[in-house]
Design an enzyme around this catalytic site. Structure first.
Site, mmCIF file in Angstrom:
data_model
loop_
_atom_site.group_PDB
_atom_site.id
_atom_site.type_symbol
_atom_site.label_atom_id
_atom_site.label_comp_id
_atom_site.label_asym_id
_atom_site.label_seq_id
_atom_site.Cartn_x
_atom_site.Cartn_y
_atom_site.Cartn_z
ATOM 1 N N THR A 105 0.860 -1.175 0.000
ATOM 2 C CA THR A 105 0.000 0.000 0.000
ATOM 3 C C THR A 105 0.898 1.227 0.000
ATOM 4 O OG1 THR A 105 -1.588 1.229 1.324
ATOM 5 C CG2 THR A 105 -0.156 -0.253 2.535
ATOM 6 N N GLU A 157 -4.894 -2.968 3.826
ATOM 7 C CA GLU A 157 -4.674 -3.580 5.139
ATOM 8 C C GLU A 157 -5.865 -4.434 5.580
ATOM 9 O OE1 GLU A 157 -4.004 -0.567 4.182
ATOM 10 O OE2 GLU A 157 -2.361 0.358 5.283
#
Ligand code: ADP
Length: 536
Positions: A175, A318
């Site tokens: 990410t 996440e």
């Protein structure tokens, strides 16, 4: 039996030869059934040791959504290795940094992306072997030493591999994170399997056997929201669009392949809407799952008028990535249509399995009253409990008592719907992809005529957000010169559309730049498409 990628693949194979898997590449359209895909995935698993891949090793992919890429989503984890999908849209240095952080040993690259990877290859010093996925394009000459994917698996036995530990890593996605530094999120077999199962819940993605799915989200973006795995569990059809995800191609695929559920970030659906698709184009399309960025109500209404229900999802890498989805809860069913539609412009209700709370800066947990705003924190069996590598600084700041601090700020109303109002992350989300404001600021401040620079997100009608730079100059300079300075340093789509020269930047009591105040002062004024915004 462990909850594993192998379990999902066996399920897919057992659903029989009816559901169609379709992949589009420059070589044309090809199809497979789930049993065929399972057989080839097992061959991939059996071929990996010959490439020097041992259990636990990371195997990178640099590829579009394709049937071969789907085979790797299964073949790599069932061999006990870890799939590490690289984002093909990142700048070469960023790809190299991620591949190095993940310690990718082997990279499977789409032939049509070998030219792009050739630029990066000298920096990928840890990668020992490359495998080219044929897609109708001639591979770049620098990959003459690479193994051909079809040759790799040809004639290899397709025995069922031994089951793996369900807590072992199956996939490692990255990410953007708050500093633009790569942050890895490892998904265990168990986490991927449970997340995929949640995709079949009636009050979540509600994927069914009869569905034909079109994930426009790339596989490198949180495994295309887990769709390849949910599709397998359901035995649903799956369409992998390849490189061409233009609105024309999307409409053609929906129509030709009889797509019932399509998924992607709002910018896709805005572009598709602008093509004015006909009733025939959308004859089979029932639902669009849209997320990754906020959706304008107007867009939801436009799809509704075309007979397509647009549901908004909220989540993050996440979270594997699904946390919330908009549904109309039973007790709201009697509300007027306009009110029911407006529910889809919220960030939805939380899927069973995920727990969500609103937390004040003091740490106090706030009520779900639609008024109290705070940081949204989540936990659950497919929510990560730490970033990959124990030494990641974010492990100290992004988690609190087992909860993931999302960096999103919002309220939850008494009906359970999340309403995001701000973001505590130094990032701009443009077309569903992150731009690091810190990285832009650092590059801007490297320019001799720039004393201070701050980059904020401003609204944009097509891209959702675009970066705008606020610059305090210490010598004569214009916006074009600063843009030219950034161009070789960051991906071209990161370069701010708006560069605004200001006398000073707001600071907090502790002397740090105050982005909150800067956003309040400039965000709407600098929005692209407003009279004062745009090019300057
Ligand atoms: P994704 O794959 O979902 O885009 P990322 O990790 O790249 O995952 O980004 C997650 C972030 O994107 C969230 O923390 C939030 O800031 C933003 N986001 C995701 N979904 C939405 C949504 N429906 N509305 C507004 N922002 C969203």
């Amino acid at each position: 039996m462990p909850l594993s990628v192998g379990m999902m693949l066996r399920r897919a194979a057992a659903t029989g030869p009816h559901a169609r898997l379709v992949g589009v590449t420059a070589a044309g359209r090809s199809t497979r059934t789930w049993p065929e895909l399972a057989r080839r995935a097992r061959q991939v698993a059996a071929a990996l040791p010959a490439l020097g891949v041992a259990p636990g090793d990371r195997v990178g992919t640099f590829a579009w959504n394709s049937l071969c890429h789907l085979e790797l989503c299964y073949g790599v984890p069932i061999a006990g290795a870890v799939l590490q999908p690289l984002n093909v849209r990142l700048f070469p240095d960023q790809v190299a940094a991620i591949a190095a952080h993940a310690e990718d040993r082997v990279v499977f690259v789409a032939a049509s992306l070998t030219a792009r990877l050739a630029e990066i290859r000298p920096k990928l010093t840890g990668v020992r072997r490359y495998v080219v996925l044929p897609d109708g394009t001639e591979p770049h000459p620098d990959f003459a030493d690479a193994v051909d994917y079809e040759e790799l698996i040809a004639g290899v036995a397709d025995d069922e591999p031994a089951e793996v530990d369900e807590w072992a890593a199956a996939c490692l996605c990255y990410t953007g994170g708050t500093t633009g530094r790569p942050k890895g999120v490892a998904y265990s077999h168990r986490s991927l399997a449970l997340h995929a199962m949640s995709g079949l819940f009636a009050d979540s993605f509600a994927i069914r056997e009869r569905d034909v799915l079109l994930p426009l989200t790339p596989l490198f973006h949180a495994t295309a929201w887990g769709m390849p795995y949910s599709a397998a569990l359901a035995g649903a059809g799956l369409v992998l669009a390849g490189q061409d995800t233009s609105p024309q191609a999307v409409v053609r695929l929906i129509r030709q392949e009889g797509v019932t559920v399509a998924a992607g970030v709002p910018t896709f659906w805005l572009a598709v809407d602008q093509l004015a698709p006909t009733a025939e184009d959308f004859a089979t399309l029932q639902r669009v799952l849209c997320g990754g960025a906020a959706i304008p109500l107007e867009l939801i209404q436009r799809y509704h008028r075309r007979g397509v229900s647009m549901q908004q999802g909220w989540g993050m890498t996440e979270m594997s990535p699904s946390g919330n989805l908009t549904i109309v809860r039973g007790h709201l069913e009697g509300r007027p249509e306009a009110e029911r539609l407006a529910l889809h412009a919220t960030q939805g209700v939380t899927t069973a399995g995920v727990e969500l709370r609103v937390v004040a800066p003091t740490g106090e947990v706030l009520p779900h009253d639609g008024v109290a705003a705070g940081e949204i924190e989540v936990r659950g069996p497919w929510v990560t409990a730490s970033y990959y590598r124990p030494d990641d600084d974010a492990n100290d700041t992004r988690f609190r008592d087992g909860w993931l601090r999302t960096g999103d700020v919002g309220t939850v109303d008494p009906d359970g719907y999340l309403h995001l109002i701000d973001r505590d992350k130094d990032l701009v989300k443009s077309g569903g992809e992150w731009i690091s404001s810190i990285e832009l600021e650092n590059h801007l401040m490297d320019h001799e005529a720039v004393a201070q620079a701050m980059v904020i997100a401003v609204p944009h009608p097509v891209w959702g957000e675009r970066p705008a730079a606020l610059v305090v100059a210490c010598a004569p300079v214009d916006a074009n010169a600063l843009r030219a300075h950034l161009l070789p340093r960051v991906p071209s789509w990161w370069v701010p559309d708006v560069v605004e020269f200001v006398a000073e930047l707001p600071t907090t009591a502790t002397g740090k730049f105050d982005k909150k105040r800067a956003r309040a002062l400039w965000r709407d004024r600098l929005a692209v498409g407003t009279p004062s915004g745009g090019e300057s």
